[in-house]
Design an enzyme around this catalytic site. Structure first.
Site, mmCIF file in Angstrom:
data_model
loop_
_atom_site.group_PDB
_atom_site.id
_atom_site.type_symbol
_atom_site.label_atom_id
_atom_site.label_comp_id
_atom_site.label_asym_id
_atom_site.label_seq_id
_atom_site.Cartn_x
_atom_site.Cartn_y
_atom_site.Cartn_z
ATOM 1 N N TYR A 4 -1.050 8.416 -2.304
ATOM 2 C CA TYR A 4 -1.278 8.192 -3.727
ATOM 3 C C TYR A 4 -2.519 8.938 -4.227
ATOM 4 O O TYR A 4 -2.596 9.315 -5.386
ATOM 5 C CB TYR A 4 -1.522 6.694 -3.984
ATOM 6 C CG TYR A 4 -0.303 5.797 -4.029
ATOM 7 C CD1 TYR A 4 0.989 6.288 -3.849
ATOM 8 C CD2 TYR A 4 -0.456 4.425 -4.273
ATOM 9 C CE1 TYR A 4 2.089 5.442 -3.909
ATOM 10 C CE2 TYR A 4 0.639 3.577 -4.338
ATOM 11 C CZ TYR A 4 1.904 4.086 -4.149
ATOM 12 O OH TYR A 4 2.972 3.235 -4.210
ATOM 13 N N GLU A 35 -3.051 8.611 8.668
ATOM 14 C CA GLU A 35 -1.581 8.644 8.694
ATOM 15 C C GLU A 35 -1.079 9.464 9.891
ATOM 16 O O GLU A 35 0.069 9.323 10.299
ATOM 17 C CB GLU A 35 -1.022 9.192 7.366
ATOM 18 C CG GLU A 35 -1.205 8.244 6.173
ATOM 19 C CD GLU A 35 -0.276 7.013 6.178
ATOM 20 O OE1 GLU A 35 0.766 7.039 6.851
ATOM 21 O OE2 GLU A 35 -0.627 6.002 5.530
ATOM 22 N N ASP A 80 0.879 -1.173 0.000
ATOM 23 C CA ASP A 80 0.000 0.000 0.000
ATOM 24 C C ASP A 80 0.916 1.223 0.000
ATOM 25 O O ASP A 80 2.133 1.102 0.160
ATOM 26 C CB ASP A 80 -0.889 -0.013 1.265
ATOM 27 C CG ASP A 80 -1.792 1.217 1.349
ATOM 28 O OD1 ASP A 80 -2.400 1.581 0.323
ATOM 29 O OD2 ASP A 80 -1.882 1.827 2.424
ATOM 30 N N SER A 81 0.310 2.401 -0.129
ATOM 31 C CA SER A 81 1.115 3.625 -0.050
ATOM 32 C C SER A 81 1.632 3.852 1.375
ATOM 33 O O SER A 81 2.617 4.542 1.577
ATOM 34 C CB SER A 81 0.258 4.816 -0.465
ATOM 35 O OG SER A 81 -0.867 4.899 0.394
ATOM 36 N N CYS A 113 -11.073 2.498 0.267
ATOM 37 C CA CYS A 113 -9.683 2.876 0.547
ATOM 38 C C CYS A 113 -9.277 2.051 1.758
ATOM 39 O O CYS A 113 -10.029 1.989 2.740
ATOM 40 C CB CYS A 113 -9.588 4.364 0.862
ATOM 41 S SG CYS A 113 -7.947 4.874 1.433
ATOM 42 N N HIS A 152 -7.241 2.530 3.987
ATOM 43 C CA HIS A 152 -7.036 3.289 5.231
ATOM 44 C C HIS A 152 -8.342 3.417 6.030
ATOM 45 O O HIS A 152 -8.318 3.624 7.238
ATOM 46 C CB HIS A 152 -6.552 4.716 4.927
ATOM 47 C CG HIS A 152 -5.085 4.822 4.615
ATOM 48 N ND1 HIS A 152 -4.540 4.310 3.472
ATOM 49 C CD2 HIS A 152 -4.067 5.403 5.302
ATOM 50 C CE1 HIS A 152 -3.225 4.580 3.461
ATOM 51 N NE2 HIS A 152 -2.922 5.238 4.563
ATOM 52 N N CYS A 161 -4.359 -1.614 -1.893
ATOM 53 C CA CYS A 161 -4.592 -0.174 -2.037
ATOM 54 C C CYS A 161 -5.555 0.004 -3.201
ATOM 55 O O CYS A 161 -5.307 -0.512 -4.300
ATOM 56 C CB CYS A 161 -3.269 0.516 -2.339
ATOM 57 S SG CYS A 161 -3.431 2.252 -2.768
ATOM 58 N N ASN A 162 -6.649 0.703 -2.959
ATOM 59 C CA ASN A 162 -7.643 0.899 -4.020
ATOM 60 C C ASN A 162 -7.113 1.788 -5.137
ATOM 61 O O ASN A 162 -7.348 1.535 -6.318
ATOM 62 C CB ASN A 162 -8.905 1.524 -3.445
ATOM 63 C CG ASN A 162 -9.697 0.566 -2.576
ATOM 64 O OD1 ASN A 162 -10.674 -0.005 -3.012
ATOM 65 N ND2 ASN A 162 -9.264 0.381 -1.338
HETATM 66 N N1 DGL Z 1 -4.844 3.128 1.042
HETATM 67 C C1 DGL Z 1 -4.923 3.677 -0.269
HETATM 68 C C2 DGL Z 1 -6.171 3.226 -0.988
HETATM 69 O O1 DGL Z 1 -6.746 2.209 -0.657
HETATM 70 C C3 DGL Z 1 -4.818 5.145 -0.481
HETATM 71 C C4 DGL Z 1 -4.102 6.031 0.395
HETATM 72 C C5 DGL Z 1 -3.373 7.142 -0.323
HETATM 73 O O2 DGL Z 1 -3.968 8.148 -0.744
HETATM 74 O O3 DGL Z 1 -2.166 6.977 -0.443
HETATM 75 O O4 DGL Z 1 -6.608 3.863 -1.912
#
Ligand code: DGL
Length: 274
Positions: A42, A151, A10-11, A183, A185, A73-74
């Protein structure tokens, strides 16, 4: 049987929700997690950049010998899914398909909401996959600040609730009965999101659904770890501040993620996408 680790990325810390679900359902598996903290977040970045960063991380995991890739990560799933399935010999699991299937099976009214980063919502990936299901109406909202809160380790502040009220108001007004947390997160914010949406709205998150896909794929391809496997979990981050990543992972997961190592992903040559 294959004792090699499952590669997950993931990011940042969001994909740890997926790693946790995989670890819970498949405790004999070794996991190799990379958080691309150097390039996080991301969500607001152009999709071509997200594609490059994601493939760099995936290449690194494959070079290190993983038996499967999980794009936890989506935003990255939306950016690279097709490339990744063509590029690697190992199976590639992503997070959008599993959440879409569950949302369709869950919704009674067919009114499904999706929240995610600007990159995910802007890519139209959820809208396309949900939109082909008969009787489904899709309502979306980008929630860019949610990743910032996670974060920063903040999951319960009044400011978060105020931001959530604002982001989610259109979805409440649309009377969705199911809300996809698009997402990885966002499961850390389930309390706040559910508080704002109300208990009658079912939240669907990709972590446990994706772990089921991982399970199915490992069994189907005879790739489960053998009976004598000694599972180990490796955590790496691309940003120099691995201490912050470790502390945050501990704060959010409530259990120890030790020894986060620094990893450098190699630069790769990519044709530009049109
Ligand atoms: N966890 C990431 C997702 O599922 C995105 C987080 C980011 O913006 O980096 O999209």
């Amino acid at each position: 049987m294959d004792d090699a680790p499952i590669g997950i990325f993931d990011s940042g810390v969001g994909g740890l929700t997926v790693a946790r679900a995989i670890g819970d359902q498949l405790p004999r598996e070794s996991l190799h997690y990379i958080g691309d903290t150097l390039h996080s977040p991301y969500g607001p970045k152009p999709i071509a950049d997200v594609r490059r960063y994601s493939l760099e991380v995936l290449d690194t995991l494959v070079e290190q010998g993983v038996k499967m890739l999980v794009i936890a990560c989506n935003t990255a799933s939306a950016a690279v899914l097709r490339d990744a399935r063509e590029r690697y010999d190992v199976p590639v699991i992503e997070v959008i398909g599993p959440a879409v299937r569950t949302a369709i099976a869950t919704s009674r009214s067919g009114r499904i909401g999706v929240i995610g980063t600007e990159g995910t919502i802007g890519s139209g990936a959820y809208q396309d996959m949900l939109g082909i299901a008969p009787g489904v109406q899709v309502f979306t909202a980008a929630c860019p600040r949610f990743v910032e809160f996670v974060e920063a380790g903040v999951t319960d502040s009044p400011e978060l609730l105020a931001v959530a009220e604002e982001y989610l108001r259109p979805l409440r007004e649309a009377r969705v009965d199911t809300l996809v947390l698009g997402c990885t997160h966002y499961p850390f914010l389930e309390g706040a999101i559910s508080y704002v949406m109300g208990p009658e709205v079912t939240l669907v998150s990709s972590d446990s659904e994706t772990a089921k896909d991982v399970y199915r794929e490992l069994v189907g391809r005879d790739l489960l770890a053998g009976p004598t496997a000694r599972p180990h979990h490796v955590y790496e981050a691309t940003g120099a501040d691995t201490d912050t990543f470790t502390a945050l992972a501990n704060r959010l997961l409530g259990r120890e993620v030790r020894d986060v190592r620094l990893v450098r992903t190699g630069a790769i040559d990519l044709p530009t996408i049109r």
